[in-house]
Design a protein around this motif. Structure first.
Motif, PDB file in Angstrom:
ATOM      1  N   PHE A  87       0.852  -1.064   0.158  1.00 31.75           N
ATOM      2  CA  PHE A  87       0.114   0.045  -0.104  1.00 31.75           C
ATOM      3  C   PHE A  87       0.927   1.315   0.035  1.00 31.75           C
ATOM      4  CE2 PHE A  87      -2.495   3.240   2.263  1.00 31.75           C
ATOM      5  CZ  PHE A  87      -3.700   3.272   1.423  1.00 31.75           C
ATOM      6  N   ARG A  88       1.997   1.182   1.024  1.00 34.54           N
ATOM      7  CA  ARG A  88       3.000   2.258   0.860  1.00 34.54           C
ATOM      8  C   ARG A  88       3.447   2.563  -0.449  1.00 34.54           C
ATOM      9  NH1 ARG A  88       7.000   3.007   5.795  1.00 34.54           N
ATOM     10  NH2 ARG A  88       4.755   3.076   6.840  1.00 34.54           N
ATOM     11  N   ASP A  89       3.877   1.576  -1.169  1.00 30.62           N
ATOM     12  CA  ASP A  89       4.378   1.636  -2.615  1.00 30.62           C
ATOM     13  C   ASP A  89       3.551   2.484  -3.483  1.00 30.62           C
ATOM     14  OD1 ASP A  89       6.725   0.115  -1.890  1.00 30.62           O
ATOM     15  OD2 ASP A  89       5.651  -1.661  -2.223  1.00 30.62           O
ATOM     16  N   ILE A  90       2.000   2.019  -3.258  1.00 29.62           N
ATOM     17  CA  ILE A  90       1.156   2.805  -4.319  1.00 29.62           C
ATOM     18  C   ILE A  90       1.026   4.255  -3.977  1.00 29.62           C
ATOM     19  CG2 ILE A  90      -1.269   2.759  -4.964  1.00 29.62           C
ATOM     20  CD1 ILE A  90      -1.475  -0.215  -3.896  1.00 29.62           C
ATOM     21  N   ILE A  91       0.996   4.505  -2.877  1.00 27.02           N
ATOM     22  CA  ILE A  91       0.739   6.008  -2.369  1.00 27.02           C
ATOM     23  C   ILE A  91       2.119   6.815  -2.801  1.00 27.02           C
ATOM     24  CG2 ILE A  91       0.552   7.864  -0.659  1.00 27.02           C
ATOM     25  CD1 ILE A  91      -1.643   5.880  -1.408  1.00 27.02           C
ATOM     26  N   GLU A  92       3.507   5.992  -2.566  1.00 29.06           N
ATOM     27  CA  GLU A  92       4.891   6.692  -3.114  1.00 29.06           C
ATOM     28  C   GLU A  92       4.579   7.100  -4.769  1.00 29.06           C
ATOM     29  OE1 GLU A  92       7.568   5.115   0.265  1.00 29.06           O
ATOM     30  OE2 GLU A  92       7.797   4.213  -1.645  1.00 29.06           O
ATOM     31  N   ARG A  93       4.182   5.978  -5.280  1.00 28.52           N
ATOM     32  CA  ARG A  93       4.092   6.305  -6.791  1.00 28.52           C
ATOM     33  C   ARG A  93       3.159   7.245  -7.396  1.00 28.52           C
ATOM     34  NH1 ARG A  93       6.074   1.527  -5.762  1.00 28.52           N
ATOM     35  NH2 ARG A  93       7.201   0.285  -7.124  1.00 28.52           N
ATOM     36  N   PHE A  94       2.103   7.469  -6.358  1.00 23.89           N
ATOM     37  CA  PHE A  94       0.862   8.629  -6.631  1.00 23.89           C
ATOM     38  C   PHE A  94       1.805   9.896  -6.527  1.00 23.89           C
ATOM     39  CE2 PHE A  94      -2.713   5.685  -6.928  1.00 23.89           C
ATOM     40  CZ  PHE A  94      -3.403   6.237  -7.632  1.00 23.89           C
ATOM     41  N   GLU A  95       2.670  10.175  -5.544  1.00 22.26           N
ATOM     42  CA  GLU A  95       3.331  11.245  -4.924  1.00 22.26           C
ATOM     43  C   GLU A  95       4.477  11.729  -6.277  1.00 22.26           C
ATOM     44  OE1 GLU A  95       3.423  10.819  -0.178  1.00 22.26           O
ATOM     45  OE2 GLU A  95       5.108  10.418  -1.218  1.00 22.26           O
ATOM     46  N   ALA A  96       5.062  10.716  -6.745  1.00 23.19           N
ATOM     47  CA  ALA A  96       5.882  10.754  -7.942  1.00 23.19           C
ATOM     48  C   ALA A  96       5.195  11.352  -9.243  1.00 23.19           C
ATOM     49  CB  ALA A  96       6.617   9.547  -8.349  1.00 23.19           C
ATOM     50  N   MET A  97       4.047  10.634  -9.465  1.00 17.88           N
ATOM     51  CA  MET A  97       3.341  10.873 -10.421  1.00 17.88           C
ATOM     52  C   MET A  97       2.695  12.268 -10.466  1.00 17.88           C
ATOM     53  SD  MET A  97       1.691   8.965 -13.217  1.00 17.88           S
ATOM     54  CE  MET A  97       2.442  10.463 -14.368  1.00 17.88           C
ATOM     55  N   ALA A  98       2.302  12.652  -9.341  1.00 15.68           N
ATOM     56  CA  ALA A  98       1.885  14.065  -8.986  1.00 15.68           C
ATOM     57  C   ALA A  98       2.975  15.045  -9.654  1.00 15.68           C
ATOM     58  CB  ALA A  98       1.632  14.342  -7.751  1.00 15.68           C
ATOM     59  N   ALA A  99       4.171  14.686  -9.202  1.00 18.34           N
ATOM     60  CA  ALA A  99       5.345  15.680  -9.578  1.00 18.34           C
ATOM     61  C   ALA A  99       5.549  15.367 -10.960  1.00 18.34           C
ATOM     62  CB  ALA A  99       6.585  15.290  -8.788  1.00 18.34           C
ATOM     63  N   LEU A 100       5.546  14.476 -11.555  1.00 18.52           N
ATOM     64  CA  LEU A 100       5.668  14.472 -13.109  1.00 18.52           C
ATOM     65  C   LEU A 100       4.555  15.292 -13.879  1.00 18.52           C
ATOM     66  CD1 LEU A 100       6.864  10.651 -13.613  1.00 18.52           C
ATOM     67  CD2 LEU A 100       8.119  12.811 -13.886  1.00 18.52           C
ATOM     68  N   GLU A 101       3.256  14.862 -13.452  1.00 15.54           N
ATOM     69  CA  GLU A 101       2.449  15.801 -14.130  1.00 15.54           C
ATOM     70  C   GLU A 101       2.277  16.959 -13.969  1.00 15.54           C
ATOM     71  OE1 GLU A 101      -1.098  14.303 -15.288  1.00 15.54           O
ATOM     72  OE2 GLU A 101      -0.472  12.054 -14.905  1.00 15.54           O
ATOM     73  N   ALA A 102       2.653  17.491 -13.024  1.00 11.18           N
ATOM     74  CA  ALA A 102       2.705  19.066 -12.542  1.00 11.18           C
ATOM     75  C   ALA A 102       3.654  19.684 -13.403  1.00 11.18           C
ATOM     76  CB  ALA A 102       3.152  19.463 -11.026  1.00 11.18           C
ATOM     77  N   MET A 103       4.824  18.882 -13.717  1.00  9.29           N
ATOM     78  CA  MET A 103       5.808  19.468 -14.692  1.00  9.29           C
ATOM     79  C   MET A 103       5.422  19.502 -15.913  1.00  9.29           C
ATOM     80  SD  MET A 103       9.849  18.127 -15.183  1.00  9.29           S
ATOM     81  CE  MET A 103      10.141  18.302 -13.336  1.00  9.29           C
ATOM     82  N   ALA A 104       4.591  18.550 -16.228  1.00 10.38           N
ATOM     83  CA  ALA A 104       4.150  18.509 -17.714  1.00 10.38           C
ATOM     84  C   ALA A 104       3.043  19.559 -17.991  1.00 10.38           C
ATOM     85  CB  ALA A 104       3.676  17.071 -18.205  1.00 10.38           C
ATOM     86  N   GLY A 105       2.491  19.683 -16.981  1.00 10.48           N
ATOM     87  CA  GLY A 105       1.370  20.775 -17.092  1.00 10.48           C
ATOM     88  C   GLY A 105       1.807  22.282 -17.139  1.00 10.48           C
ATOM     89  N   GLY A 106       3.068  22.492 -16.362  1.00  9.32           N
ATOM     90  CA  GLY A 106       3.686  23.650 -16.480  1.00  9.32           C
ATOM     91  C   GLY A 106       4.321  24.059 -17.734  1.00  9.32           C
ATOM     92  N   LEU A 107       4.841  23.038 -18.381  1.00  6.80           N
ATOM     93  CA  LEU A 107       5.519  23.171 -19.626  1.00  6.80           C
ATOM     94  C   LEU A 107       4.423  23.591 -20.659  1.00  6.80           C
ATOM     95  CD1 LEU A 107       8.404  20.343 -19.331  1.00  6.80           C
ATOM     96  CD2 LEU A 107       8.690  22.834 -19.128  1.00  6.80           C
ATOM     97  N   ALA A 108       3.128  22.420 -20.528  1.00  2.00           N
ATOM     98  CA  ALA A 108       2.330  22.604 -21.529  1.00  2.00           C
ATOM     99  C   ALA A 108       1.758  24.093 -21.616  1.00  2.00           C
ATOM    100  CB  ALA A 108       1.197  21.562 -21.351  1.00  2.00           C
ATOM    101  N   ALA A 109       1.599  24.589 -20.388  1.00  2.00           N
ATOM    102  CA  ALA A 109       1.065  26.001 -20.397  1.00  2.00           C
ATOM    103  C   ALA A 109       1.916  26.889 -20.881  1.00  2.00           C
ATOM    104  CB  ALA A 109       0.895  26.511 -18.937  1.00  2.00           C
ATOM    105  N   ARG A 110       3.343  26.780 -21.208  1.00  2.00           N
ATOM    106  CA  ARG A 110       4.174  27.487 -21.791  1.00  2.00           C
ATOM    107  C   ARG A 110       4.164  27.238 -23.208  1.00  2.00           C
ATOM    108  NH1 ARG A 110       9.284  26.382 -18.260  1.00  2.00           N
ATOM    109  NH2 ARG A 110      10.310  27.198 -20.230  1.00  2.00           N
ATOM    110  N   ARG A 111       4.250  26.078 -23.400  1.00  2.00           N
ATOM    111  CA  ARG A 111       4.418  25.565 -25.095  1.00  2.00           C
ATOM    112  C   ARG A 111       3.432  25.101 -25.827  1.00  2.00           C
ATOM    113  NH1 ARG A 111       9.624  21.739 -23.136  1.00  2.00           N
ATOM    114  NH2 ARG A 111      10.981  23.564 -22.254  1.00  2.00           N
ATOM    115  N   ILE A 112       2.027  24.921 -25.328  1.00  2.00           N
ATOM    116  CA  ILE A 112       0.902  24.258 -26.247  1.00  2.00           C
ATOM    117  C   ILE A 112       0.870  25.288 -27.476  1.00  2.00           C
ATOM    118  CG2 ILE A 112      -0.851  25.534 -24.969  1.00  2.00           C
ATOM    119  CD1 ILE A 112      -2.271  23.076 -25.147  1.00  2.00           C
ATOM    120  N   ASP A 113       0.572  24.529 -28.608  1.00  2.00           N
ATOM    121  CA  ASP A 113       0.275  25.581 -29.853  1.00  2.00           C
ATOM    122  C   ASP A 113      -0.842  25.090 -30.141  1.00  2.00           C
ATOM    123  OD1 ASP A 113       0.437  22.758 -30.689  1.00  2.00           O
ATOM    124  OD2 ASP A 113       2.143  23.028 -31.831  1.00  2.00           O
ATOM    125  N   GLY A 114      -1.455  25.759 -31.590  1.00  4.02           N
ATOM    126  CA  GLY A 114      -2.751  25.794 -31.841  1.00  4.02           C
ATOM    127  C   GLY A 114      -3.265  24.277 -31.848  1.00  4.02           C
TER     128      GLY A 114
END
Length: 234
Positions: A87-114
């Motif tokens: 169970f702890r492994d699952i939650i730790e993976r969600f924490e890592a996923m949150a960091a990756l998704e946040a980074m992707a969203g921030g970059l998308a806000a800067r780089r998304i095109d038409g």
């Protein structure tokens, strides 16, 4: 000479086992994450084939798909076993996923095109349509496409590959948490805020919304699993 009609029929027949394998994978995923099968359990092919009324071919494909997500371990000459993920492994993976998704969203806000805007808007519209039907599993498929568009619009191949890899490993748990309470409606509202932040170029906002979106999944998953037998989840 084969006719076009015959070729189409053969193509449809070839696709049928794949669709059957997908259905088997979804069923086995649900059994694993809800504790029907415990970590370390052997998944006997003949028993499962009899249970689902299928041949071993689509079943083996389903087990291979589950092995790719890390839920199942395939051992030569021994068969398939439920991976021992705590169970702890699952939650730790969600924490890592949150960091990756946040980074992707921030970059998308800067780089998304038409074209990227149109793709993200279409993915959001699909989520709205599936949410209105109230089926969490079909909503999940639209939800998955939504997140993959964001990975693509970050325009960072390495980040996208890592995010997709972890997303695949967490797929059954992300599907599971959508069944808790009114999570589908809440998820859709979060998607709306994510798109607004990306479309307005709000990098901190996109990062914040996506991080919260994924961490809420972990919290909801905790609540859901707490109602089950957790004795074998670590």
């Amino acid at each position: 000479m084969r006719t076009k009609r015959n070729t189409s029929a053969e193509h449809a027949a070839a696709e049928a086992p794949v669709r059957r394998a997908d259905a088997l994978r979804f069923a086995l995923e649900a059994d694993i994450v809800t504790g029907v099968f415990k970590p370390g359990d052997r998944l006997d092919e003949q028993t499962l084939a009899d249970r689902f009324g299928v041949s071993r071919t689509p079943l083996r494909e389903a087990l291979s798909q589950l092995a790719a997500t890390g839920l199942v371990t395939l051992l030569p000459r021994r068969g398939a076993f439920v991976a021992s993920l705590g169970f702890r492994d699952i939650i730790e993976r969600f924490e890592a996923m949150a960091a990756l998704e946040a980074m992707a969203g921030g970059l998308a806000a800067r780089r998304i095109d038409g074209p990227g805007r149109r793709a993200l808007q279409a993915a959001l519209d699909d989520c709205r349509a599936e949410a209105s039907d109230g089926d969490s599993d079909t909503y999940y498929l639209a939800n998955e496409r939504f997140h993959h568009v964001i990975y693509a619009e970050a325009h960072n191949a390495f980040l996208g590959d890592e995010a997709r890899r972890l997303h695949m490993r967490l797929k059954p748990y992300r599907r599971l948490q959508l069944r808790a309470g009114a999570r589908v409606a809440t998820s859709l509202a979060e998607h709306e805020r994510i798109v607004e932040a990306i479309f307005t170029g709000d990098t901190p906002g996109a990062e914040r919304e996506l991080r919260a979106h994924i961490l809420v999944q972990g919290d909801r998953l905790s609540d859901f699993i707490a109602t089950l037998d957790r004795s074998d989840l670590g």
